[in-house]
Design a protein around this motif. Structure first.
Motif, short mmCIF file in Angstrom:
data_model
loop_
_atom_site.label_atom_id
_atom_site.label_comp_id
_atom_site.label_asym_id
_atom_site.label_seq_id
_atom_site.Cartn_x
_atom_site.Cartn_y
_atom_site.Cartn_z
N THR A 191 0.72 -1.16 -0.03
CA THR A 191 -0.18 0.05 -0.07
C THR A 191 0.75 1.15 -0.01
OG1 THR A 191 -1.79 -1.21 1.23
CG2 THR A 191 -1.81 1.18 0.98
N ALA A 192 1.82 1.57 0.92
CA ALA A 192 2.67 2.25 1.01
C ALA A 192 3.63 2.72 -0.39
CB ALA A 192 3.78 2.17 2.08
N ALA A 193 3.89 1.69 -1.08
CA ALA A 193 4.52 1.73 -2.15
C ALA A 193 3.67 2.47 -3.46
CB ALA A 193 5.06 0.50 -2.53
N GLU A 194 2.55 1.73 -3.35
CA GLU A 194 1.44 2.42 -4.38
C GLU A 194 0.89 3.56 -4.21
OE1 GLU A 194 -1.19 -0.09 -6.76
OE2 GLU A 194 -0.59 -1.88 -5.73
N PHE A 195 0.87 4.00 -2.94
CA PHE A 195 0.53 5.54 -2.65
C PHE A 195 1.57 6.04 -1.66
CE2 PHE A 195 -3.27 2.97 -2.88
CZ PHE A 195 -4.31 3.65 -3.81
N PRO A 196 2.55 6.42 -2.41
CA PRO A 196 3.73 6.98 -1.72
C PRO A 196 3.63 8.31 -1.19
CG PRO A 196 3.98 7.35 -4.07
CD PRO A 196 2.60 6.49 -3.74
N ASN A 197 2.49 9.21 -1.43
CA ASN A 197 2.44 10.50 -0.92
C ASN A 197 2.15 10.41 0.76
OD1 ASN A 197 1.72 12.82 0.12
ND2 ASN A 197 0.36 13.43 -1.85
N PRO A 198 2.90 10.88 1.44
CA PRO A 198 2.93 10.53 2.97
C PRO A 198 1.49 11.38 3.56
CG PRO A 198 4.60 11.96 2.50
CD PRO A 198 4.37 11.54 1.35
N TYR A 199 1.01 12.23 2.65
CA TYR A 199 -0.17 12.89 2.98
C TYR A 199 -1.42 12.37 2.61
CZ TYR A 199 3.11 16.55 4.04
OH TYR A 199 4.20 17.24 4.83
N ASP A 200 -1.45 11.35 1.90
CA ASP A 200 -2.48 10.54 1.28
C ASP A 200 -3.05 9.69 2.37
OD1 ASP A 200 -4.09 8.28 0.22
OD2 ASP A 200 -3.29 9.12 -1.74
N PRO A 201 -4.35 9.89 2.82
CA PRO A 201 -5.12 8.87 3.82
C PRO A 201 -4.64 7.56 3.73
CG PRO A 201 -6.70 10.63 2.97
CD PRO A 201 -5.24 10.59 2.04
N VAL A 202 -4.61 7.05 2.41
CA VAL A 202 -4.51 5.48 2.30
C VAL A 202 -3.07 5.11 2.79
CG1 VAL A 202 -4.21 3.62 0.73
CG2 VAL A 202 -6.00 5.53 0.46
N HIS A 203 -2.20 6.07 2.10
CA HIS A 203 -0.94 5.92 2.98
C HIS A 203 -0.44 5.84 4.44
CE1 HIS A 203 3.65 6.26 2.43
NE2 HIS A 203 3.63 6.88 3.68
N GLN A 204 -1.20 6.85 4.93
CA GLN A 204 -1.26 7.20 6.19
C GLN A 204 -1.87 5.95 7.07
OE1 GLN A 204 -3.15 10.94 7.00
NE2 GLN A 204 -1.32 12.13 6.61
N ALA A 205 -2.79 5.38 6.58
CA ALA A 205 -3.56 4.35 6.99
C ALA A 205 -2.54 3.06 7.20
CB ALA A 205 -4.67 3.77 6.43
N ALA A 206 -1.92 2.70 6.25
CA ALA A 206 -0.83 1.68 6.15
C ALA A 206 0.27 2.07 7.04
CB ALA A 206 -0.08 1.70 4.70
N ALA A 207 0.82 3.45 7.08
CA ALA A 207 1.97 3.68 8.03
C ALA A 207 1.26 3.59 9.47
CB ALA A 207 2.26 5.29 7.86
N ASP A 208 0.14 3.86 9.85
CA ASP A 208 -0.29 3.66 11.29
C ASP A 208 -0.39 2.26 11.45
OD1 ASP A 208 -1.76 4.74 13.45
OD2 ASP A 208 -3.32 3.37 12.92
N HIS A 209 -0.41 1.28 10.66
CA HIS A 209 -0.55 -0.12 10.94
C HIS A 209 0.87 -0.46 11.35
CE1 HIS A 209 -0.96 -4.48 10.56
NE2 HIS A 209 0.18 -4.35 10.11
#
Length: 210
Positions: free
Chosen positions: A127-145
């Motif tokens: 997920t973090a690779a496909e949504f690399p923008n750290p401000y994207d909610p999808v990226h943030q959800a993966a980072a939170d995990h």
């Protein structure tokens, strides 16, 4: 000596457990979405394809989600809840309830998962690779995990009375995530077994019992 019980002859799916049955169209979209995104990638799965496989119309879809990205976000959040609980159950089954044994047990679970035919990498790294923008909610959800996982390792280090649990958690997390990359990118089915030997040394270095 930290002892870990012999791993049972189970598949990763059996060890992690089965998710709850979907109760409605929204649940079906999320769960089927998780499986499709995991196997094929987020951008490779079109909305029309997902709707056809789930068997719902666009009208039904838009009753529950504003967009495909919102579905992806909800899928990541639900996968996070399921996977955190599944990891704890699997580790406890293999290693029992001793915190130091559990820190080794995570790598026993990894080894079973890595050698399962359905292994397609870590969904959250994907997920973090496909949504690399750290401000994207999808990226943030993966980072939170990933943050929650790292903090779980810290809590286990605290329970095992290891020295400097924060430092231990950082190093352990580097080993854990690096092991995922060694398996996913380098196709090393033995990655978890090799890393476990290093984890044993790390535990000892932080005051754990041999």
């Amino acid at each position: 000596m930290v002892h870990v019980s012999q791993a049972p002859l189970k598949t990763a799916a059996e060890l992690f457990g089965i998710r709850a049955e979907p109760r409605n169209a929204r649940d079906r979209l999320i769960q089927h979405g998780i499986d499709l995104f995991y196997r094929r990638g987020f951008h490779a799965v079109g909305l029309d394809q997902l709707l056809a496989e789930v068997g719902v119309t666009k009208t039904t879809f838009y009753k529950h989600f504003e967009s495909k990205d919102q579905l992806i976000l909800e899928a990541i959040r639900q996968r996070d809840q399921w996977e955190m609980a599944a990891w704890r159950r699997a580790v406890e089954e293999l290693a029992g309830f001793d915190p130091a044994a559990q820190l080794l047990g995570f790598f026993d679970v990894l080894d079973i998962w890595f050698n399962d035919p359905d292994f397609n990498g870590c969904l959250f790294l994907n997920t973090a690779a496909e949504f690399p923008n750290p401000y994207d909610p999808v990226h943030q959800a993966a980072a939170d995990h990933k943050r929650k996982t790292r903090n779980l390792f810290r809590d286990l280090a605290l329970g095992a009375k290891l020295r400097d649990p924060e430092d231990f958690a950082d190093t352990y997390t580097m080993l854990f995530e690096g092991t995922l990359v060694l398996r996913q990118v380098h196709d090393r089915g033995d990655a978890a077994k090799r890393a476990k030997a290093v984890v044993k040394k790390l535990i000892t270095q932080h005051g754990g019992k041999r």
